[in-house]
Design an enzyme around this catalytic site. Structure first.
Site, PDB file in Angstrom:
ATOM      1  N   PHE A 508      49.316 -27.050 -34.932  1.00 52.45           N
ATOM      2  CA  PHE A 508      48.695 -27.284 -33.632  1.00 52.45           C
ATOM      3  C   PHE A 508      49.359 -28.440 -32.893  1.00 52.45           C
ATOM      4  CE2 PHE A 508      45.379 -29.818 -31.412  1.00 52.45           C
ATOM      5  CZ  PHE A 508      45.130 -28.946 -30.373  1.00 52.45           C
ATOM      6  N   ASP A 621      40.173 -23.558 -45.309  1.00 52.20           N
ATOM      7  CA  ASP A 621      41.314 -24.339 -45.779  1.00 52.20           C
ATOM      8  C   ASP A 621      40.821 -25.570 -46.537  1.00 52.20           C
ATOM      9  OD1 ASP A 621      43.943 -24.882 -46.248  1.00 52.20           O
ATOM     10  OD2 ASP A 621      44.362 -25.695 -44.254  1.00 52.20           O
TER      11      ASP A 621
END
Ligand SMILES: *[C@@H]1O[C@H](CO)[C@@H](O)[C@H](O)[C@H]1NC(C)=O
Ligand SMILES: *[C@@H]1O[C@H](CO)[C@@H](O)[C@H](O)[C@H]1NC(C)=O
Ligand SMILES: *[C@@H]1O[C@H](CO)[C@@H](O)[C@H](O)[C@H]1NC(C)=O
Ligand SMILES: *[C@@H]1O[C@H](CO)[C@@H](O)[C@H](O)[C@H]1NC(C)=O
Length: 840
Positions: A508, A621
């Site tokens: 990101f 995650d």
């Protein structure tokens, strides 16, 4: 010339006397006869009575309508029956070209202009598709306006100082049609809005209000009932405060049964009706330490505008003068310090007063927090009240209430506002049960659930002094979470996004350490302009993140969407990642208890993700690099970058690409590409092994059977020899039954099939038990005897035998130290402790 004026003089005198009588009458009865009073039921061919007021038919003289096509539309009474003032929404006038209403103005000065909108479908006109601009000759009221909620009516109130002989309200369709259901143009008393107010930052006098157009955005009767236009002296509506109150538990409602007083120069009954001054919200338990908290109301507003905030006060709680002192805050800035209402009310209790405060556009975020907090003066009991509140938007440049036509950004703000507003309710709930219940309701309201931000491999989002955000009662800056930061502020905080300040990198973008002006440390996650994430996903992330508030989740403090930036600001976690405390860094090693406590904290965070909302949120995650530690080693789960709501979703839980981190990944997820909470449980099981063994989950440099920690660890666990692979630094200190229980927990988490794995709640429970076993009897923690005992299991071949080992150990312990019989540790005591803990 002489004659008429001579004739007029006595008449004027009579009028004057009459006026005096009338006005004195007004003061006691609070009647106000507006010079201009136009109530128009648009689209209606007959007049309509709503409560005690009558709206005339559309086009009745002297109001003039100019339009190219007369379309008077109507809908069934049923369709609008549930709305306040429903009769007004039953008809509408539709415009297909620029059109206007013209109102003759008898008396220049402040007027309320009220607009009513409800989009129904009439013949071929679907009003919900209408998009249009509404303006007067001087002020842009609504720009490219579209009804945000097609199923609810919308009411707008403006307060305009009209300095012309006519008021023309124009409607200009942007895409074919415009409409209006009803209009009010009504004079208000000249002194309702005075020219000056106190600005909170910087503290100085603000002047010029008398000419400025205002839009009422909130009008609230604190601690009292809803007030309808019929019950208000100027036909205003006041709503109740509950839904804006962040911490209802520190607030109580007060009702004063008697008449309140009005003094010269203070508020009048026209400023606000009796019922507003006669009821209040007061700091609860005001004579106890509970009152040491602020009561805070949080409102969604458009950032980028200045606001005039009017506090209505009336000391209906004190028994004597000069006993009530408190502070008032606007947007985190002090608005009144040690306010003593007695002084302001000419030393009379229960006297109505109001205080105007201006918050400048530089300081307004999309959340406006209004707080009342206890005074810090000595010898004063903590207390504080608020009777009513009005929030008025001051138009930009004196002429507009909407930001240009940069639709996108504004929509974002609106949506964020709505979302964050809902969340606001959550943050300060003290009682856990209450928290859960509220959370659920909220989740239902927001059906948006997909969380697509991929921040793959973001390794160390570490960071910060534990700020007071989170689930603590005070909630830090009163709703400054979800704060919209100016880009310049973040530039400054991160030393202009200094590469040396980067603390993590991911798909990101980068994560920077930042320090705000008030010295608060933050982690600033800046979206890479090249990342595929659009503004939509950014919005979704904020939406998801800001709904999640938990002591064991890293809090989102704010965001910045200026200049197409996508920046998220998180609390800074001083001690970095759990991973960095296990291996690969110089950090001092954690002992077994500390490790367990970290695991328990993280498990709590995940448990909350899975169960805290109506729909489970799957982290996707879970890994040691996503568990961060604050300066007290309190664990918080970070990076919901891959989070996604759980299985109830139809399509979306079938991922097209397997995400997550290698080594932690649920094998079932691999096989079926299906995501459940149990995938997180698997990954968490791997984290538990990592914590025990302090080695990377995948280490290609090791011999083949050792590469994958999960496989390797399970091999030893199944043989009942897990102790063989325990981190050397702590292996001597783990009590065998604690390790045994831990191993069992890991094994269950790592079960091949999701259905066989425990829930996160069970894992949490088991870990608590592991900790209790370790804690059970500290005096037996003689390291040597422990070592000896720890060696024992290597001689047995299965896990089941461990049970007998611990009994053996207990007996051994008993023989040496009869007072500290380890068997004591067993079930009954641990369980009773656990039950006590659960019951808290
Ligand atoms: C309206 O504005 C004029 C100046 O344009 C000012 O003189 C007048 O006092 C204002 N009226 C009110 C009620 O504030
Ligand atoms: C509002 O007005 C109605 C009628 O005018 C009256 O019955 C009612 O009690 C009033 N409510 C309040 C809260 O003053
Ligand atoms: C606070 O006030 C309540 C009632 O007013 C009283 O019952 C209570 O004992 C008081 N508590 C303290 C700590 O003074
Ligand atoms: C109340 O809020 C203000 C402004 O956010 C803050 O400065 C103050 O410390 C708070 N007081 C308490 C008691 O929490």
């Amino acid at each position: 010339m002489m004659a008429p004026s001579g004739k007029k003089r006595p008449q004027a005198a009579t009028t004057f006397i009459l006026l005096c009588i009338l006005s004195s009458f007004c003061i006691c009865k609070a009647q106000f006869k507006p010079a201009d009073s136009y109530l128009v039921d648009c689209g209606s061919s007959k007049s309509t009575t709503v409560g005690q007021r009558t709206f005339t038919s559309d086009g009745a003289s002297p109001v003039k309508v100019s339009t190219s096509q007369e379309i008077l539309a109507g809908t069934s009474a049923n369709g609008v029956a549930s709305f306040d003032n429903s009769a007004l929404y039953q008809t509408a006038r539709i415009f297909t070209s620029p059109s206007s209403y013209t109102f003759p103005i008898q008396k220049q000065g402040r007027h309320f202009v009220r607009l009513y909108f409800f989009p129904f479908t009439y013949q071929s006109y679907d009003l919900s598709l209408a998009k249009f601009t509404v303006s007067t000759q001087d002020v842009l009221l609504l720009s490219d306006f579209q009804q945000p909620d097609k199923t609810a009516p919308l009411f707008k109130e403006y307060s305009l100082n009209i300095t012309r002989d006519t008021l023309v309200i124009s409607f200009k369709p942007s895409n074919g049609i415009a409409f209006i259901n009803a209009i009010e143009v009504v004079s208000v008393p000249d002194d309702l809005i005075i020219d000056t107010a106190q600005m909170v930052n910087p503290v100085q006098q603000y002047s010029g209000l008398s000419t400025q157009p205002l839009e009422t955005v909130y009008r609230v009767n604190m601690g009292g009932p809803k007030v309808t236009p019929d019950n208000d002296t100027l036909s205003r509506a006041w709503v109740t405060d509950q839904k804006y109150l962040l911490n209802p538990t520190v607030t109580k409602q007060v009702v004063y049964g008697k008449d309140v007083n009005y003094k010269k120069g203070g508020a009048t009954q026209l400023t606000a009706p009796d019922i507003v001054y006669g009821t209040a919200a007061e700091l609860a338990a005001s004579n106890t330490s509970n009152a040491l908290f602020n009561m805070t109301w949080q409102f969604d507003v458009d950032a980028g505008f200045s606001y005039l905030i009017r506090f209505h006060f009336c000391d209906i709680v004190s028994k004597a003068l000069n006993q009530l002192y408190f502070n008032a805050y606007v947007g985190g800035f002090s608005a009144q310090n040690n306010l003593d209402l007695s002084v302001m009310s000419d030393n009379q209790l229960a006297t109505a007063i109001y205080i105007d405060v201006v918050l400048s556009s530089n300081d307004a975020s999309s959340k406006l927090g209004i707080s009342i907090g206890p005074s810090t003066l000595n010898n004063v009991l903590p207390d504080g009240i608020l009777n009513g509140l009005e929030v008025m938007k001051i138009s930009t440049g004196g002429s507009a209430f909407t930001v240009g036509s940069g639709g996108g950004n504004k929509n974002l703000v609106v949506i964020l506002g709505a979302v964050l507003g809902g969340v606001g309710l959550l943050i300060i709930v003290v009682v856990l049960v209450l928290l859960c219940r509220k959370k659920k309701t909220l989740e239902k309201q927001h059906s948006k659930t997909w969380m697509p931000f991929s921040i793959n491999g973001l390794t160390s989002l570490s960071t910060g002094s534990r700020t007071s955000y989170g689930t603590t009662l005070t909630s830090g800056l009163n709703g400054s979470y979800g704060y919209r930061f100016a880009f310049s502020v973040l530039q400054e905080a991160t030393n202009n996004f200094d590469e040396n300040w980067v603390i993590g990198v991911g798909g990101f973008g980068k994560v920077y350490k930042g320090v705000l002006r008030d010295e608060t440390k933050v982690a600033v996650k800046r979206g890479n302009p090249k990342s595929q994430q659009g503004l939509n996903e950014f919005r979704t992330e904020i939406e998801l993140l800001s709904r999640l508030r938990h002591r064991h989740l890293v809090s989102l403090i704010g965001y910045c969407d200026e200049r197409n930036e996508m920046i998220l600001v998180y609390e800074y976690m001083e001690k970095g990642t759990l991973k960095s405390h296990l291996y690969g860094s110089d950090n001092p090693s954690l002992n077994w208890k500390q490790r367990l406590e970290v695991c328990i904290g993280a498990a709590r965070g995940l448990h909350y993700l899975h169960t805290g909302s109506a729909k489970a949120i799957i982290h996707r995650d879970v890994k040691s690099a996503n568990i961060l530690l604050d300066e007290n080693l309190l664990a918080k789960v970070a990076d919901f970058g891959l989070s996604k709501t759980g299985p109830e979703l139809d399509q979306t839980h079938v991922s097209t690409a397997v995400k997550g981190s290698f080594g932690y990944l649920d094998p079932e997820y691999f096989r079926r590409q299906q995501l459940t909470e149990k995938s997180d449980v698997y990954s968490f099981g791997v984290v538990l092994l990592e914590v025990l063994c302090a080695r990377p989950v995948i280490d290609p440099t090791l011999p083949r059977e050792m590469v994958n920690l999960a496989e390797w660890g399970m091999k030893w666990q199944k043989r009942g020899e897990l102790h063989q692979i325990v981190d050397q630094r702590i292996s001597g200190t783990i009590r065998p039954d604690s390790l045994r229980k831990f191993g069992e927990t890991v094994e269950k988490c790592l079960a091949d099939y999701g259905v066989e794995r425990p829930s996160m709640g069970d894992v949490l429970w088991n870990l608590e038990y592991v900790l209790q076993l370790q804690d059970a009897d500290s005096t037996v923690s003689d390291v040597n005897s422990m070592n000896r005992i720890v060696e024992l299991p290597s001689q047995v071949q299965n896990v089941g035998a461990l049970e007998s080992i611990s009994v053996t150990m207990a007996e051994a312990g008993a023989s040496n130290e009869p007072d500290h019989d380890l068997s004591d540790v067993s079930m009954s005591r641990v369980f009773s402790q656990l039950i006590k803990a659960e019951g808290r």
